[in-house]
Design an enzyme around this catalytic site. Structure first.
Site, PDB file in Angstrom:
ATOM      1  N   GLU A   4      -2.598  -9.218   3.222  1.00 26.29           N
ATOM      2  CA  GLU A   4      -2.924  -9.730   4.563  1.00 26.29           C
ATOM      3  C   GLU A   4      -4.423  -9.659   4.848  1.00 26.29           C
ATOM      4  OE1 GLU A   4      -3.589  -5.567   5.324  1.00 26.29           O
ATOM      5  OE2 GLU A   4      -2.113  -6.614   4.101  1.00 26.29           O
ATOM      6  N   CYS A  31       0.830  -1.204   0.000  1.00 24.29           N
ATOM      7  CA  CYS A  31       0.000   0.000   0.000  1.00 24.29           C
ATOM      8  C   CYS A  31       0.869   1.261   0.000  1.00 24.29           C
ATOM      9  CB  CYS A  31      -0.976  -0.036   1.171  1.00 24.29           C
ATOM     10  SG  CYS A  31      -2.378   1.094   0.953  1.00 24.29           S
ATOM     11  N   HIS A  79      -3.779  -5.183  -0.319  1.00 25.10           N
ATOM     12  CA  HIS A  79      -3.415  -5.736   0.986  1.00 25.10           C
ATOM     13  C   HIS A  79      -3.510  -7.262   0.978  1.00 25.10           C
ATOM     14  CE1 HIS A  79      -3.170  -2.148   3.671  1.00 25.10           C
ATOM     15  NE2 HIS A  79      -3.832  -1.596   2.658  1.00 25.10           N
TER      16      HIS A  79
END
Length: 438
Positions: free
Chosen positions: A382, A296, A380
């Site tokens: 994650e 990001c 992202h």
């Protein structure tokens, strides 16, 4: 006389009827909400600078706030979104009609690594929230309070009973806009419009002191905290690494050859404000071949460090269902995203190639170095919340680190110093929870 309608005409009429019915139902529902809220909640407004105002009711902290109005189309994950430091300074508009139905989990609950189990940081990070309808009653086995109680306790204004469809339509047409929430009896609307894009927000949210998570592991990764989410750290340490989390402006070039990898985190605001982080990355890449991974804002900072440019998107990408194409494999991944800036792929230097692209707006979603173990993504992997399609990128980072270590880790020789020794007196080890409080 009877006329036989074609299947297409029948479907068209049925669709028009259903659309009309749904609009009537939505209008009726909105009217009933307004009557219900008016009896128990104070009036409030979302006021857009040089734009419309939207009347509703306050269900959070009863004071005004200003920020950048943005929207997310995520269906779930409001506790994670609201505690994501990347939303600092922003008024978050949810397109999902009902928010709060599964309550809010315990913000003090930690996992086995000392990381916040359910939230992405210890507190709400967005300036305020806007929802169509909030659930005063909730049901979930992890919940300890309602979203109204949470916002009130943490001093975050929240407005409900507004037509979020109209707000999102405006923001899509005009772009993310400065706005403010005004609460009747507590704010007369005179508060000035504050532009968070002019602030160095990373300096506000990043840790002020280094701290270690999961110490004593063979793989040691420095995490440059620009507003790191809890689950990013978890994705690193759960793969057998020690994470040393350092401030955004920490001189990582001084320790690059004493660690196994460097991770650049997500964070809020305009990436060009992070001049110290960009300089440190430039120095690090000039002095060391250490593997680097950015996510990001970390992707944007890495791009700026190698000479590329970033641009501000009209209304950004904030959702859990954005398709991205891996240009190295041709595979599509559904990704979680939260960003208002993007890397201009046309400005990437020759040694960097585009890794992923956004299949909705064709914006850049990642890059990689053609010879060195350096790569980054705009989305992202994650998640938290969102799909885990791209979590394999953390495995890729760890594979790069293992190969780097097998080649001697680029050191002149001798044993690798421990992380705390390599950082000298500054490296006071703390628990993740203590760092979060900082």
């Amino acid at each position: 006389m009877f006329f036989r309608l074609s299947t297409t005409e029948l479907l068209t009429r049925a669709l028009k009827s259903a659309t009309s019915s749904s609009r009537l139902l939505a209008t009726a529902t909105a009217s009933s909400q307004q009557r219900l809220y008016s009896n128990v909640l104070p009036k409030a407004k979302l006021i857009v600078k040089d734009g419309p105002s939207y009347s509703g009711f306050s269900f959070g902290a009863e004071h005004g706030v200003s920020g950048e109005a943005v929207f997310t189309t995520s269906l779930v994950g409001y506790p994670e979104s609201m505690t994501d430091p990347s939303y600092t300074g922003q008024i978050l508009v949810f397109t999902q009609p009902l928010i709060g139905n599964y309550g809010v989990p315990d913000s003090n609950m930690l996992d086995e690594y000392g990381i916040h189990r359910y939230l992405e940081s210890p507190r709400i990070q967005c300036a305020g929230i806007v929802v169509s309808d909030y659930a005063s009653e909730y049901s979930h086995w992890t919940a300890v309070e309602s979203i109204s109680e949470w916002c009130t306790r943490q001093g975050v204004p929240a407005i409900t009973g507004v037509d979020t469809r109209a707000i999102v339509s405006y923001l899509r047409d005009q772009g993310s806009s400065l706005a403010k929430i005004a609460v009747a009896g507590h704010d007369n609307g005179s508060q000035t419009f504050t532009d968070p894009g002019k602030k160095h927000l990373v300096a506000e949210v990043a840790t002020k002191m280094p701290y270690t998570v999961n110490p004593g592991q063979d793989i040691q990764i420095v995490v440059v905290d620009c507003g790191v989410k809890s689950n990013i750290i978890r994705c690193l340490v759960s793969r057998g690494a020690t994470a040393l989390v350092v401030p955004h402006n920490f001189p990582i070039q001084d320790i690059a050859n004493s660690v196994d990898g460097i991770f650049i985190s997500n964070g809020p605001g305009d990436p060009t404000h992070c001049s110290e982080t960009i300089f440190n990355l430039q120095q690090t890449m000039a002095k060391s071949n250490v593997p680097i991974f950015g996510i990001c804002l970390g992707h944007q900072l890495l791009a700026l460090a190698v000479g590329a440019q970033t641009v501000k998107l009209k209304y950004g990408n904030r959702a859990h269902n954005i398709p991205t194409l891996d240009l190295t494999t041709g595979r599509c991944h559904i990704t979680s995203q939260n960003h208002g800036y993007a890397v201009d792929a046309d400005t990437l230097p020759a040694e960097f190639k585009e890794y992923f692209i956004n299949l909705n707006d064709r914006s850049n979603e990642g890059m990689y170095h053609v010879d060195r173990p350096i790569f980054s993504t705009q989305f992202h992997p994650e998640a938290k919340g969102g799909p885990m399609d791209s979590a394999f990128l953390f495995d890729k980072f760890l594979e790069n680190i293992r190969e780097y270590k097998a080649e001697g880790a680029g050191q002149a020789g001798g044993a690798k110093p421990t992380l705390s020794v390599s950082l000298g007196a500054e490296a006071a080890t703390a628990t993740a929870s203590a760092a979060g409080a900082a």
